[in-house]
Design an enzyme around this catalytic site. Structure first.
Site, PDB file in Angstrom:
ATOM      1  N   ASP A   1      -3.796 -21.161 -17.233  1.00  0.00           N
ATOM      2  CA  ASP A   1      -3.624 -20.141 -18.269  1.00  0.00           C
ATOM      3  C   ASP A   1      -3.537 -20.729 -19.680  1.00  0.00           C
ATOM      4  O   ASP A   1      -3.441 -19.978 -20.655  1.00  0.00           O
ATOM      5  CB  ASP A   1      -2.352 -19.321 -17.998  1.00  0.00           C
ATOM      6  CG  ASP A   1      -2.536 -18.311 -16.882  1.00  0.00           C
ATOM      7  OD1 ASP A   1      -3.679 -17.870 -16.654  1.00  0.00           O
ATOM      8  OD2 ASP A   1      -1.539 -17.957 -16.225  1.00  0.00           O
TER       9      ASP A   1
ATOM     10  N   GLU B   1       6.928 -21.760  -9.999  1.00  0.00           N
ATOM     11  CA  GLU B   1       6.378 -21.501 -11.334  1.00  0.00           C
ATOM     12  C   GLU B   1       7.420 -20.705 -12.096  1.00  0.00           C
ATOM     13  O   GLU B   1       7.499 -19.486 -11.985  1.00  0.00           O
ATOM     14  CB  GLU B   1       5.047 -20.752 -11.222  1.00  0.00           C
ATOM     15  CG  GLU B   1       4.284 -20.641 -12.537  1.00  0.00           C
ATOM     16  CD  GLU B   1       4.707 -19.458 -13.376  1.00  0.00           C
ATOM     17  OE1 GLU B   1       5.492 -19.673 -14.336  1.00  0.00           O
ATOM     18  OE2 GLU B   1       4.287 -18.333 -13.086  1.00  0.00           O
TER      19      GLU B   1
ATOM     20  N   ASP C   1       3.867 -18.414  -7.554  1.00  0.00           N
ATOM     21  CA  ASP C   1       3.580 -17.874  -8.875  1.00  0.00           C
ATOM     22  C   ASP C   1       4.704 -16.944  -9.332  1.00  0.00           C
ATOM     23  O   ASP C   1       5.261 -16.183  -8.537  1.00  0.00           O
ATOM     24  CB  ASP C   1       2.242 -17.121  -8.787  1.00  0.00           C
ATOM     25  CG  ASP C   1       1.879 -16.406 -10.060  1.00  0.00           C
ATOM     26  OD1 ASP C   1       1.797 -17.067 -11.108  1.00  0.00           O
ATOM     27  OD2 ASP C   1       1.671 -15.175 -10.009  1.00  0.00           O
TER      28      ASP C   1
END
Length: 510
Positions: free
Chosen positions: A396, A343, A296
């Site tokens: 998201d 990411e 992430d």
């Protein structure tokens, strides 16, 4: 770094959090519905199942705000399996009120009922030798078990609000707590042991059916965590152990005030001086759980956004240099043959591009980002390169159907023209096709998009807390044979379809 070392063969997968699986007991778990999900993926010709973090949820029920970077979420433990092992009776959990959990996770009911049921199972558990063995194999647990026991005794407050001696880890106070809370610590050992056993069995079942699992490692950890309480020298804290600056993202098209995540920031110099031991342990633990790992907020390794602690928005933050290549080298040297997805969403600088190229990790592409005022040239689907992973959207993002209902007229005209259709109702399937037919070797589609669901199925809205975030559940019966056939056919058309035998052969050759 060897170019393409972390690249994927052409394949497809589906994104679905464990919490969103169907189950009668408040939240998705590792039981029969999870195996049914794996069967569905196999029949649909999918190679990967991507999850969200499996860690215990903290503030706002977010898996990205956890009490531990190492522990598993005890609420994913399957009660039926414990019953089959003689640790529970059916009426002890079937007759409880789990709320409207067939549509949304009712966290109030989950927190109210699941731990008492697990404590009943623990009261019947006799294999103490297995718990002792588990603790020896997992040195992180000693700190976590003690933290959770003290936290309960301190009224569930975060460690900065504990009694001074416990907050500061006074040796006498800690030794006393270990004796006083021994039973509670053993209970947490039991839940982590059961989590480990059940997840390992589910992962083995998935692998045997040709499905590999993509996990997610949050870049930051929560202030209210065993990690910061026990390793405060590795984080940017003042003499009172309060963060000096916290994490987030600057203002952009999506948020005029930026995103204030609020996590304490790493002291990267201290991390380096310690040989990155904490991170190495975390990485190895993560790869014990998953076949592939998504890191992430990868761009935070090149430079991170630091916001003064106490600010109400992210507007006053500033960029600071991250560990860069040194950290990538640590990953490569500590976890051999690790499969990693970076990411790398957000604003790209030359430094971020250079670090991504150096790492050899495939970055991410989001089809929704190709259309609208925020679109950039790199996001146009025909430009996706093989060394990327494409998504219609992530956890998201809104669902594609929800996006199509909320997008501007100009965005809708743009996407319809790109797809070669005039019908707005074609957008959900059309975006899936754009992802599958793209040049990205790996395509991951959220199950909500395959199901054609609207904004009510959105998993998270960044910069918001509460509401529907992290609560969506897939209804029982949603995984029809018709849907499986549709996914299999579309996956096959674009050269991504697989069988368990083909998956295993392909993975062995990588």
């Amino acid at each position: 770094m060897i170019a393409g070392k972390h690249s994927f063969k052409r394949a497809a997968g589906v994104l679905l959090p464990v919490s969103s699986l169907p189950s009668p007991y408040g939240i998705g778990n590792f039981g029969k519905d999870a195996r049914h999900w794996v069967d569905f993926l196999r029949n649909a010709g999918q190679t990967y199942w991507q999850t969200l973090p499996l860690s215990p949820t903290g503030e706002g029920d977010s898996p990205y705000q956890s009490f531990s970077a190492f522990a598993g979420n005890q609420f994913f433990i399957d009660f039926d399996t414990l019953r089959e092992e003689g640790l529970l009776r059916r009426e002890e959990y079937e007759e409880l009120n789990w709320g409207n959990s067939d549509k949304l996770v009712d966290y109030k009911m989950v927190y109210m009922h699941r731990e008492p049921v697990l404590r009943k199972a623990f009261s019947r558990f006799q294999d103490i030798a297995s718990l002792d063995s588990f603790i020896r194999r997992n040195p992180w647990f000693e700190q976590y078990g003690l933290y959770m026991a003290i936290k309960a005794a301190q009224g569930l407050r975060g460690w900065l609000e504990w009694d001074e001696q416990l907050r500061n880890k006074n040796e006498d106070a800690i030794n006393k707590a270990k004796v006083e809370f021994d039973e509670d610590i053993q209970f947490h050992a039991f839940t982590q042991y059961q989590f480990d056993r059940q997840w390992s069995a589910l992962r083995a079942y998935a692998n045997a059916n040709g499905v590999r699992i993509i996990g997610d490692i949050p870049i930051y950890v929560s202030l209210d965590s065993a990690d910061i309480w026990g390793n405060r020298n590795l984080f940017q804290l003042d003499k009172n152990h309060v963060p000096t600056e916290v994490s987030g993202c600057p203002p952009d098209y999506f948020s005029k005030e930026g995103q204030l995540w609020g996590n304490p920031l790493y002291d990267w110099e201290a991390m380096s001086e310690s040989g990155y031991g904490w991170w190495i342990s975390r990485l190895r633990k993560s790869f014990d759980l998953f076949d592939v790992m998504r890191i992430d907020h990868f761009r935070g390794l090149e430079s991170y956004y630091a916001i003064p602690y106490g600010d109400a928005t992210a507007e006053n933050g500033r960029w600071k240099p991250g560990p860069g290549r040194e950290f990538v080298d640590i990953i490569e040297n500590s976890v051999k043959d690790a499969k990693i997805i970076a990411e790398d969403l957000g604003f790209h600088t030359d430094g971020v591009r250079e670090l991504l190229n150096y790492s050899g990790y495939p970055g991410m592409k989001i089809v929704q980002y190709a259309f609208g005022n925020d679109a950039t040239d790199d996001n146009i689907p025909y430009k996706y390169t093989a060394d990327t992973v494409v998504y219609t959207g992530t956890h998201d993002n809104d669902t594609v159907k929800g996006w199509s209902h909320g997008a501007s007229r100009a965005s809708i005209r743009q996407v319809l023209e790109y797809m070669g259709t005039r019908r707005k109702r074609d957008i959900p399937d059309g975006m899936i096709r754009l992802a599958l037919q793209s040049g990205s070797n790996l395509a991951i589609i959220p199950i909500q998009d395959w199901l054609g669901l609207g904004s009510g199925a959105r998993m998270n809205t960044p910069s918001t807390v509460g509401g529907q975030n992290w609560r969506w559940r897939m209804s029982r019966g949603a995984l029809s044979s018709r849907l499986s056939e549709k996914i299999a056919r579309m996956t096959q058309i674009y050269g991504r379809h697989s069988t368990p035998e083909a998956v295993n052969r392909r993975l062995e050759s990588q």
